[in-house]
Design a protein around this motif. Sequence first.
Motif, PDB file in Angstrom:
ATOM      1  N   THR A  65       0.820  -1.223   0.000  1.00 21.21           N
ATOM      2  CA  THR A  65       0.000   0.000   0.000  1.00 21.21           C
ATOM      3  C   THR A  65       0.851   1.270   0.000  1.00 21.21           C
ATOM      4  N   HIS A  66       2.091   1.167   0.515  1.00 21.74           N
ATOM      5  CA  HIS A  66       2.953   2.353   0.525  1.00 21.74           C
ATOM      6  C   HIS A  66       3.327   2.807  -0.885  1.00 21.74           C
ATOM      7  N   ARG A  67       3.159   1.940  -1.873  1.00 20.70           N
ATOM      8  CA  ARG A  67       3.551   2.263  -3.242  1.00 20.70           C
ATOM      9  C   ARG A  67       2.523   3.151  -3.945  1.00 20.70           C
ATOM     10  N   TRP A  68       1.251   3.022  -3.548  1.00 24.55           N
ATOM     11  CA  TRP A  68       0.182   3.698  -4.280  1.00 24.55           C
ATOM     12  C   TRP A  68      -0.683   4.522  -3.343  1.00 24.55           C
ATOM     13  N   GLN A  69      -1.189   5.626  -3.836  1.00 21.06           N
ATOM     14  CA  GLN A  69      -2.195   6.392  -3.127  1.00 21.06           C
ATOM     15  C   GLN A  69      -3.405   6.489  -4.047  1.00 21.06           C
ATOM     16  N   LYS A  70      -4.116   7.600  -4.040  1.00 20.15           N
ATOM     17  CA  LYS A  70      -5.243   7.706  -4.963  1.00 20.15           C
ATOM     18  C   LYS A  70      -4.711   7.602  -6.390  1.00 20.15           C
ATOM     19  N   THR A  71      -5.369   6.796  -7.215  1.00 17.16           N
ATOM     20  CA  THR A  71      -4.801   6.477  -8.511  1.00 17.16           C
ATOM     21  C   THR A  71      -5.884   6.239  -9.546  1.00 17.16           C
ATOM     22  N   LEU A  72      -5.521   6.470 -10.811  1.00 17.50           N
ATOM     23  CA  LEU A  72      -6.342   6.025 -11.923  1.00 17.50           C
ATOM     24  C   LEU A  72      -5.906   4.595 -12.221  1.00 17.50           C
ATOM     25  N   ALA A  73      -6.818   3.663 -12.077  1.00 14.93           N
ATOM     26  CA  ALA A  73      -6.501   2.252 -12.279  1.00 14.93           C
ATOM     27  C   ALA A  73      -7.200   1.743 -13.532  1.00 14.93           C
ATOM     28  N   VAL A  74      -6.408   1.262 -14.481  1.00 17.28           N
ATOM     29  CA  VAL A  74      -6.944   0.664 -15.703  1.00 17.28           C
ATOM     30  C   VAL A  74      -6.614  -0.827 -15.658  1.00 17.28           C
ATOM     31  N   GLU A  75      -7.641  -1.661 -15.593  1.00 15.56           N
ATOM     32  CA  GLU A  75      -7.439  -3.108 -15.511  1.00 15.56           C
ATOM     33  C   GLU A  75      -7.722  -3.763 -16.852  1.00 15.56           C
ATOM     34  N   ILE A  76      -6.783  -4.601 -17.299  1.00 15.13           N
ATOM     35  CA  ILE A  76      -6.936  -5.358 -18.535  1.00 15.13           C
ATOM     36  C   ILE A  76      -6.698  -6.826 -18.209  1.00 15.13           C
ATOM     37  N   ASN A  77      -7.687  -7.652 -18.446  1.00 13.34           N
ATOM     38  CA  ASN A  77      -7.566  -9.081 -18.172  1.00 13.34           C
ATOM     39  C   ASN A  77      -7.285  -9.828 -19.470  1.00 13.34           C
ATOM     40  N   TYR A  78      -6.151 -10.525 -19.506  1.00 17.32           N
ATOM     41  CA  TYR A  78      -5.782 -11.312 -20.687  1.00 17.32           C
ATOM     42  C   TYR A  78      -6.016 -12.790 -20.409  1.00 17.32           C
ATOM     43  N   THR A  79      -6.728 -13.468 -21.303  1.00 16.52           N
ATOM     44  CA  THR A  79      -6.822 -14.923 -21.265  1.00 16.52           C
ATOM     45  C   THR A  79      -6.426 -15.449 -22.634  1.00 16.52           C
ATOM     46  N   ILE A  80      -5.888 -16.657 -22.660  1.00 17.38           N
ATOM     47  CA  ILE A  80      -5.448 -17.264 -23.912  1.00 17.38           C
ATOM     48  C   ILE A  80      -6.400 -18.396 -24.266  1.00 17.38           C
ATOM     49  N   GLU A  81      -6.964 -18.305 -25.434  1.00 20.10           N
ATOM     50  CA  GLU A  81      -7.965 -19.294 -25.873  1.00 20.10           C
ATOM     51  C   GLU A  81      -7.365 -20.703 -25.898  1.00 20.10           C
ATOM     52  N   LYS A  82      -8.141 -21.666 -25.382  1.00 12.17           N
ATOM     53  CA  LYS A  82      -7.784 -23.096 -25.361  1.00 12.17           C
ATOM     54  C   LYS A  82      -6.626 -23.415 -24.422  1.00 12.17           C
ATOM     55  N   HIS A  83      -6.290 -22.473 -23.541  1.00 13.43           N
ATOM     56  CA  HIS A  83      -5.236 -22.723 -22.555  1.00 13.43           C
ATOM     57  C   HIS A  83      -5.679 -22.177 -21.202  1.00 13.43           C
ATOM     58  N   ASN A  84      -5.197 -22.811 -20.138  1.00 18.05           N
ATOM     59  CA  ASN A  84      -5.511 -22.359 -18.783  1.00 18.05           C
ATOM     60  C   ASN A  84      -4.524 -21.265 -18.388  1.00 18.05           C
TER      61      ASN A  84
END
Length: 353
Positions: A301-320
Amino acid sequence: MALPILICDDSKLARKQMARSLPPGWDVEISYATNGQEGIEMIRQGKGDVVFLDLNMPVMDGYQVLEAVQKNDLPALVIVVSGDIQPEAYTRVKQLGALDFIKKPTNKAKIGEILVAYGIVESQQLLELENDLAALAKMAPPKQDTLSPKIVDYRDHYQEIANVAMGRAADLLARLLDVFIVLPIPNVNILETSELHMALSSVEENESMSAVCQGFIGSGIAGEALLLFHDSSFEDMSKLMKYQGQLDDNGQLEVLMDIANILIGACLKGVSDQLDVGFSQGHPVVLGQHCNISDLINNNTHRWQKTLAVEINYTIEKHNIQCDLLLLITEDSMPTLNNKISYLFEHNEPTSK
């Protein structure tokens, strides 16, 4: 008679950029759809003889729109305009009947070339439209904007910039591993550090994760890119990467760092190209291995304060394989970032009939 044009994209910024990229003075009637379902309804209403279609949208995505157009033999010429530039994405949309594929951000010259190539606009007509605009610009006095400042939807703009950047990162990873990356709609939030774990909609509380963080700074914009890699993904990822060593903690760390270098580097390059800034990147730092998300965030938590957070979730088709890439931009960077976006947005807005 005006040609019905439909621009189907969930981003307001992308819709306006696309409208501005059409030949100036072209006799068209432009309609807008914010998701694929709306798009199909408008095509049925005769508002989309030519459709400019995004792929990543809520409710009904671009692939589903193409399937519906093809299955129901709807009267629409579809040109895909997307940030997902993977080779497999191009192949799939062509198989589903798309005329062509344009990568975001859009380019007036490329749009013109495609319209001429498919006989939607005659080359002589396009030249005349461009010449008429050039002559008009010389004759007209500078336009004075007497209106009040426009309200810019920055959250929508952050999302569209992230959409293009994530597509470039996915394209690089897809080409290296010879796979297809399933891309989401980026999730954008402005939040406190204590709320950061709530932004990670795809991460289960008890799921084991490993994480790498890398700082970046340039032209008054600073932040950190955080890669959260699901521990259950290491085995499949190491096979795709043809990793020869033992998959112990050291081996997993090597795989993690390689993926972080690819995704973080390509994504930041995509952002910097769009904003026309240069980012300097710090050394990657391992935040933890085999932790749950709460411990991982609470320990840093010491690394970040109020922030703009953009989340991108990557999944690979046919693989776990699943990982989350977060861009965490500092609160102090927001005025500069918004000024950059306002410049990109420009002042004029396309008309819609």
